[in-house]
Design a protein around this motif. Structure first.
Motif, short mmCIF file in Angstrom:
data_model
loop_
_atom_site.label_atom_id
_atom_site.label_comp_id
_atom_site.label_asym_id
_atom_site.label_seq_id
_atom_site.Cartn_x
_atom_site.Cartn_y
_atom_site.Cartn_z
N THR A 250 -1.38 6.57 -11.12
CA THR A 250 -1.47 6.52 -9.66
C THR A 250 -0.74 5.30 -9.12
O THR A 250 0.01 5.38 -8.14
N ASP A 251 -0.94 4.14 -9.75
CA ASP A 251 -0.27 2.92 -9.32
C ASP A 251 1.24 3.03 -9.47
O ASP A 251 2.00 2.59 -8.60
N PHE B 209 -1.35 -1.08 -14.49
CA PHE B 209 -0.95 0.07 -13.69
C PHE B 209 -1.38 1.39 -14.35
O PHE B 209 -1.12 1.62 -15.52
N THR B 210 -2.03 2.23 -13.57
CA THR B 210 -2.30 3.61 -13.97
C THR B 210 -1.15 4.47 -13.47
O THR B 210 -0.23 3.99 -12.79
N ASP C 165 3.46 0.17 -16.90
CA ASP C 165 2.27 -0.65 -17.12
C ASP C 165 2.60 -1.92 -17.89
O ASP C 165 3.74 -2.39 -17.90
N THR D 259 2.51 -3.04 0.21
CA THR D 259 1.66 -3.05 -0.97
C THR D 259 1.18 -4.45 -1.31
O THR D 259 0.17 -4.62 -1.96
N GLU E 93 2.65 5.22 -6.71
CA GLU E 93 2.68 4.50 -5.43
C GLU E 93 3.78 3.44 -5.42
O GLU E 93 4.44 3.24 -4.39
N SER E 94 4.00 2.79 -6.53
CA SER E 94 5.00 1.72 -6.57
C SER E 94 6.40 2.27 -6.37
O SER E 94 7.21 1.67 -5.65
N LYS F 80 -0.83 -9.81 -8.02
CA LYS F 80 0.25 -8.92 -8.38
C LYS F 80 1.58 -9.38 -7.80
O LYS F 80 2.61 -9.33 -8.45
#
Length: 303
Positions: free
Chosen positions: A81-82, A78-79, A36, A291, A85-86, A2
């Motif tokens: 949730t991701d 990416f969901t 995403d 991250t 967080e990002s 990533k």
């Protein structure tokens, strides 16, 4: 993997609603695309090229001043949730605080990772209980994402991108079940956007259920350039009606594989290291990234 992708995007990306929202053009535009693989511009062949965000930035620059554009906060897979967080990371704060125009693509991976697509048989299978749970999580996360963006980007108009039916190649009797779940996801995204004062961008009508011309790979859910063009133009129906990405304005194909992006990142890091050895410079944000996949740099001008 990533961190290599994100760091390389800064160099790569610079190739070349409502009535109320249309009346409030952001000039100069400081455009950030988050989310995403659709925000990142993933192709049906698992490469990265010009996606809807790049086409939006290109069209913006043709019609108004653009201060900068970045899709460093977009990553394939990416969901919600991701994504949440990002944008909560320290690395994201600087770029988000400068934004006045944001598009968000989030939610499809929450749902589609639960759909088993047998491209050879043309069939789709999912478990309804799992889907119900995933959509509820997507709803909660999208509310949190939009609340976070309102706090970090108070001057930004946020556009929540909807999703299209991603399986046009399957048998007709296999489409309805998954299409209904995608409709549910779009309704969740629309309600979250309206509640947060954001603008929902509907793209499903531009695709329909048989858009094999826009989603050409039976084994992959990503659109081609024509699909991304349709998504960008759906955005402009909300941002400024009459602005359109025409066929002759589409950039020539310039796909990059993930391996090529990684190689470019390795070279970039080596050059940065040599520069740091030669003179004292500020550390890049990625150096201490908790991250491990952010490498946000100074916002680079689009024009």
């Amino acid at each position: 993997m990533k961190k290599y992708w994100i760091a390389a995007m800064t160099g790569f990306l610079l190739f070349s609603g409502t009535v109320a929202a249309q009346a409030e053009l952001q000039i100069p535009a400081a455009y950030i695309a988050i989310g995403d693989s659709l925000a990142a511009g993933q192709t049906p062949d698992r490469q990265i090229d010009a996606g809807y965000a790049d086409l939006i930035a290109q069209e913006l620059s043709r019609n108004q001043p653009v201060a900068f554009y970045s899709k460093n906060l977009a990553f394939p897979g990416f969901t919600t949730t991701d994504v949440l967080e990002s944008i909560q990371s320290d690395e994201a704060q600087e770029v988000l605080s400068s934004a006045n125009l944001i598009t968000v693509s989030a939610g499809a991976n929450d749902l589609l990772r639960l759909v088993q697509n047998d491209s050879a048989q043309g069939s789709l299978v999912f478990q309804q209980v799992q889907v119900d749970f995933a959509l509820n999580e997507a709803r909660k996360n999208m509310d949190l994402i939009l609340a976070e963006l309102a706090e970090q980007s108070p001057d930004a108009t946020v556009y929540v991108m909807g999703y299209y039916f991603a399986y046009p190649h399957v048998r007709e009797n296999q489409k309805n079940g998954t299409a209904k779940q995608l409709d549910r996801l779009n309704k969740i995204l629309q309600r979250s956007a309206e509640k947060a004062g954001a603008v929902f961008v509907s793209v499903d009508q531009s695709f329909g259920s048989n858009a094999v011309d826009k989603v050409p790979n039976p084994a992959d859910v990503h659109p081609n350039t024509a699909g991304y063009q349709a998504m960008a133009n759906a955005f402009f129906t909300e941002y400024q009606e009459g602005w359109t990405v025409e066929d002759f304005e589409l950039p020539p194909p310039n796909p990059l594989s993930f391996e090529e992006i990684m190689e470019a990142q390795d070279q970039d890091e080596q050059e940065a290291s040599e520069s740091n050895d030669a003179e004292e410079t500020a550390q890049r944000p990625s150096s201490d990234s908790p991250t491990g996949y952010f490498a946000l740099r100074e916002a680079m001008p689009y024009i």
